[in-house]
Write an enzyme that holds these catalytic residues in place. Structure first.
Site, mmCIF file in Angstrom:
data_model
loop_
_atom_site.group_PDB
_atom_site.id
_atom_site.type_symbol
_atom_site.label_atom_id
_atom_site.label_comp_id
_atom_site.label_asym_id
_atom_site.label_seq_id
_atom_site.Cartn_x
_atom_site.Cartn_y
_atom_site.Cartn_z
ATOM 1 N N HIS A 228 0.869 -1.191 0.000
ATOM 2 C CA HIS A 228 0.000 0.000 0.000
ATOM 3 C C HIS A 228 0.905 1.240 0.000
ATOM 4 O O HIS A 228 1.571 1.499 -1.005
ATOM 5 C CB HIS A 228 -0.919 -0.096 1.231
ATOM 6 C CG HIS A 228 -2.113 0.798 1.237
ATOM 7 N ND1 HIS A 228 -2.386 1.721 0.272
ATOM 8 C CD2 HIS A 228 -3.136 0.900 2.149
ATOM 9 C CE1 HIS A 228 -3.512 2.356 0.566
ATOM 10 N NE2 HIS A 228 -3.986 1.875 1.699
ATOM 11 N N HIS A 267 -2.053 -2.123 -9.620
ATOM 12 C CA HIS A 267 -3.085 -1.559 -8.748
ATOM 13 C C HIS A 267 -4.269 -2.502 -8.713
ATOM 14 O O HIS A 267 -4.543 -3.174 -9.714
ATOM 15 C CB HIS A 267 -3.527 -0.180 -9.269
ATOM 16 C CG HIS A 267 -4.214 0.638 -8.236
ATOM 17 N ND1 HIS A 267 -5.565 0.536 -7.995
ATOM 18 C CD2 HIS A 267 -3.728 1.543 -7.359
ATOM 19 C CE1 HIS A 267 -5.882 1.359 -7.021
ATOM 20 N NE2 HIS A 267 -4.792 1.986 -6.606
ATOM 21 N N ASP A 321 2.767 5.807 -6.388
ATOM 22 C CA ASP A 321 3.997 5.755 -5.605
ATOM 23 C C ASP A 321 5.264 5.810 -6.442
ATOM 24 O O ASP A 321 6.349 6.009 -5.906
ATOM 25 C CB ASP A 321 4.014 4.475 -4.757
ATOM 26 C CG ASP A 321 3.057 4.575 -3.585
ATOM 27 O OD1 ASP A 321 2.983 5.661 -3.001
ATOM 28 O OD2 ASP A 321 2.392 3.580 -3.282
HETATM 29 N N1 CMC Z 1 5.264 -6.065 -10.680
HETATM 30 C C1 CMC Z 1 5.184 -7.249 -11.344
HETATM 31 N N2 CMC Z 1 4.043 -7.968 -11.433
HETATM 32 C C2 CMC Z 1 2.950 -7.481 -10.855
HETATM 33 C C3 CMC Z 1 2.944 -6.250 -10.166
HETATM 34 C C4 CMC Z 1 4.171 -5.538 -10.095
HETATM 35 N N3 CMC Z 1 4.258 -4.405 -9.425
HETATM 36 N N4 CMC Z 1 1.713 -6.015 -9.687
HETATM 37 C C5 CMC Z 1 0.949 -7.052 -10.041
HETATM 38 N N5 CMC Z 1 1.687 -7.945 -10.742
HETATM 39 C C6 CMC Z 1 1.220 -9.197 -11.306
HETATM 40 C C7 CMC Z 1 1.218 -10.291 -10.250
HETATM 41 O O1 CMC Z 1 2.457 -10.972 -10.199
HETATM 42 C C8 CMC Z 1 0.089 -11.163 -10.694
HETATM 43 O O2 CMC Z 1 0.538 -11.995 -11.734
HETATM 44 P P1 CMC Z 1 -0.009 -13.482 -11.898
HETATM 45 O O3 CMC Z 1 -1.482 -13.312 -12.185
HETATM 46 O O4 CMC Z 1 0.784 -14.023 -13.042
HETATM 47 O O5 CMC Z 1 0.258 -14.162 -10.590
HETATM 48 C C9 CMC Z 1 -0.920 -10.195 -11.302
HETATM 49 O O6 CMC Z 1 -0.151 -9.036 -11.683
HETATM 50 C C10 CMC Z 1 -2.012 -9.761 -10.340
HETATM 51 O O7 CMC Z 1 -1.387 -9.367 -9.111
HETATM 52 P P2 CMC Z 1 -2.135 -9.401 -7.708
HETATM 53 O O8 CMC Z 1 -1.152 -9.200 -6.619
HETATM 54 O O9 CMC Z 1 -3.042 -10.585 -7.645
HETATM 55 O O10 CMC Z 1 -3.058 -8.134 -7.881
HETATM 56 P P3 CMC Z 1 -3.539 -7.188 -6.734
HETATM 57 O O11 CMC Z 1 -4.707 -6.467 -7.244
HETATM 58 O O12 CMC Z 1 -3.711 -7.941 -5.486
HETATM 59 O O13 CMC Z 1 -2.249 -6.249 -6.599
HETATM 60 C C11 CMC Z 1 -0.887 -4.583 -5.763
HETATM 61 C C12 CMC Z 1 -2.250 -4.931 -6.338
HETATM 62 C C13 CMC Z 1 -0.807 -3.069 -5.612
HETATM 63 C C14 CMC Z 1 -0.717 -5.243 -4.386
HETATM 64 C C15 CMC Z 1 0.248 -5.078 -6.713
HETATM 65 O O14 CMC Z 1 0.090 -4.512 -7.986
HETATM 66 C C16 CMC Z 1 1.634 -4.815 -6.164
HETATM 67 O O15 CMC Z 1 2.141 -5.590 -5.323
HETATM 68 N N6 CMC Z 1 2.319 -3.689 -6.613
HETATM 69 C C17 CMC Z 1 3.599 -3.321 -6.103
HETATM 70 C C18 CMC Z 1 3.441 -2.529 -4.811
HETATM 71 C C19 CMC Z 1 2.898 -1.136 -5.061
HETATM 72 O O16 CMC Z 1 3.340 -0.421 -5.935
HETATM 73 N N7 CMC Z 1 1.943 -0.742 -4.213
HETATM 74 C C20 CMC Z 1 1.297 0.574 -4.295
HETATM 75 C C21 CMC Z 1 -0.118 0.422 -4.768
HETATM 76 S S1 CMC Z 1 -0.877 1.949 -5.299
HETATM 77 C C22 CMC Z 1 -0.839 2.998 -3.950
HETATM 78 C C23 CMC Z 1 -1.472 2.474 -2.724
HETATM 79 O O17 CMC Z 1 -2.486 1.789 -2.746
HETATM 80 O O18 CMC Z 1 -0.953 2.776 -1.661
#
Ligand code: CMC
Length: 385
Positions: A228, A267, A321
């Site tokens: 987050h 996201h 971010d």
């Molecule tokens: N880099 C590489 N792959 C990614 C990323 C990333 N940053 N984000 C998602 N994916 C891939 C993930 O590996 C998965 O692939 P697969 O389906 O093959 O397993 C797919 O996309 C879906 O990911 P998820 O974790 O199931 O999706 P989510 O909706 O739960 O994830 C998230 C959202 C923000 C946790 C994730 O995108 C992430 O970990 N991002 C990096 C951390 C980040 O930048 N966080 C800030 C978010 S925005 C500001 C805020 O909310 O504070």
């Protein structure tokens, strides 16, 4: 299908509550496909370019843009509420060795002991408390930062706006207008974002008819994680590890080959570019040139345009971010303060969401399917192997 507590085998489990609507709101509208974000109906792009943080807090908390007099009065109220009790400063001194987010969480919790309306969950009192917490938050963060360096906290300066006063309390120096404006925009961009994890957490706390101080304390705790608010700090750490644009290719390939995640990308809701990003991207570019360190922006651009471009078809784009960390870094803000700055902006959003929750409350209490063993025989401790 509507499930009930009596369904022992639910047909579907929506893990992470992905894409689940749990209530209605008038706080913000997000179109994840288009990358569109409105606060109370107003486009974030207009607010980022034309408004001020004080005006946006008013808009969020009162539901409409203020006229000149309303804004002036509101601004005065914010300025008049910045001081925190000496006892809270003493608490911050006791926890001066902790992470700034831990100190903020503790400070907000401690403020509950001194707020005369702490138990009043009416919408009006919740908004008044949210205004006070928004005004006091920067004083907590800045005081803790001074105390941990062995320095005296700097008193709030009522002649400066919200962003300018925070920077002055942090560095004991009146910031220039450009720096103040950068932080002002950053606060605007972080102020509200629908049912993100920390706002949802705050709402869960409010839904038990707890109180705003408890809910904001929850929000700070939820925001802290790297999935987050913690991502900005991680992005800048990555840029520092890369060091120079020519190292970016190998560094990024190593992350990708090992199945790693790029912080600052992806996201839960957006399948297009996060609308916050463009404001921070342009400001990061201008600032890196202004301070004579253009390589940070070049590294980030390389990661975005050369490496992460291949993820766009999967709906993974840059988020808020990605460029925020570089701006804080170039302003000389220590990296462990990055999330706290996000939190200071978001107090307004948490307050609005809690007011909505209190106004039409239902206990937020979902179900989980039990997958453990059943009806085991209890054995006395002496009979266990
Ligand atoms: N880099 C590489 N792959 C990614 C990323 C990333 N940053 N984000 C998602 N994916 C891939 C993930 O590996 C998965 O692939 P697969 O389906 O093959 O397993 C797919 O996309 C879906 O990911 P998820 O974790 O199931 O999706 P989510 O909706 O739960 O994830 C998230 C959202 C923000 C946790 C994730 O995108 C992430 O970990 N991002 C990096 C951390 C980040 O930048 N966080 C800030 C978010 S925005 C500001 C805020 O909310 O504070």
């Amino acid at each position: 299908k509507t499930k009930s507590a009596w369904d022992k085998n639910p047909e579907e489990i929506i893990k992470g509550l992905k894409d689940v609507y749990f209530d209605t709101t008038t706080s913000s509208f997000i179109d994840g496909q288009e990358g569109k974000l409105l606060y109370r109906g107003y486009n974030i792009h207009d607010l980022a370019e034309k408004s001020t943080f004080e005006e946006v807090v008013y808009l969020l908390l009162y539901g409409k843009l203020p006229n000149k007099q309303q804004l002036e009065e509101f601004d005065q109220t914010m300025r008049a509420n910045r001081r925190i009790p000496d006892e809270v400063i003493q608490v911050l001194d006791l926890v001066k060795g902790s992470h700034p987010m831990d100190a903020l969480r503790t400070g907000i919790s401690a403020l509950a002991a001194f707020d005369p309306e702490v138990k009043d969950n009416s919408v009006e009192a919740t908004i008044r408390k949210g205004v006070r917490l928004t005004a006091q938050g920067p004083t907590i963060v800045a005081a803790h930062h001074r105390l941990r360096q062995g320095l005296e906290p700097v008193a709030p300066d009522p002649s400066l706006n919200h962003a300018g006063n925070f920077l002055k309390m942090l560095f004991d120096e009146v910031p220039d207008q450009e720096t103040t404006d950068l932080l002002d925009v950053d606060f605007i961009l972080h102020a509200e974002h629908g049912s993100n994890a920390s706002s949802f957490g705050a709402r869960v706390t409010a839904s038990t008819i707890s109180d705003l101080h408890s809910a904001v304390t929850t929000g700070v705790g939820v925001l802290k994680g790297p999935a987050h608010g913690g991502a900005a700090e991680e992005v800048m750490r990555m840029a520092l590890d890369i060091g120079q644009p020519e190292n970016a290719e190998d560094y990024c390939r190593n992350i990708l080959d090992n199945g790693g995640r790029f912080m600052g990308f992806g996201h839960r809701v957006y399948r297009a570019e996060d609308p916050h990003a463009r404001h921070l991207r342009e400001r990061s570019r201008i600032l890196s040139e202004k301070v004579g360190q253009p390589h940070w922006f070049q590294i980030l651009t390389y990661v975005e345009e050369e490496v992460m471009v291949r993820y766009r078809s999967r709906g993974i784009f840059v988020n808020v971010d990605f460029f925020a960390g570089s701006i804080y870094y170039l302003l000389g803000i220590p990296d462990d303060l990055f999330i706290s700055i996000f939190a200071l902006g978001r107090i307004a959003g948490w307050t609005l969401q809690c007011a909505e929750q209190f106004e039409d409350n239902i206990l937020l209490r979902p179900l989980m399917e039990y997958t453990g063993e059943m009806d085991l025989e209890y054995t006395a401790i002496g009979d266990r192997s």
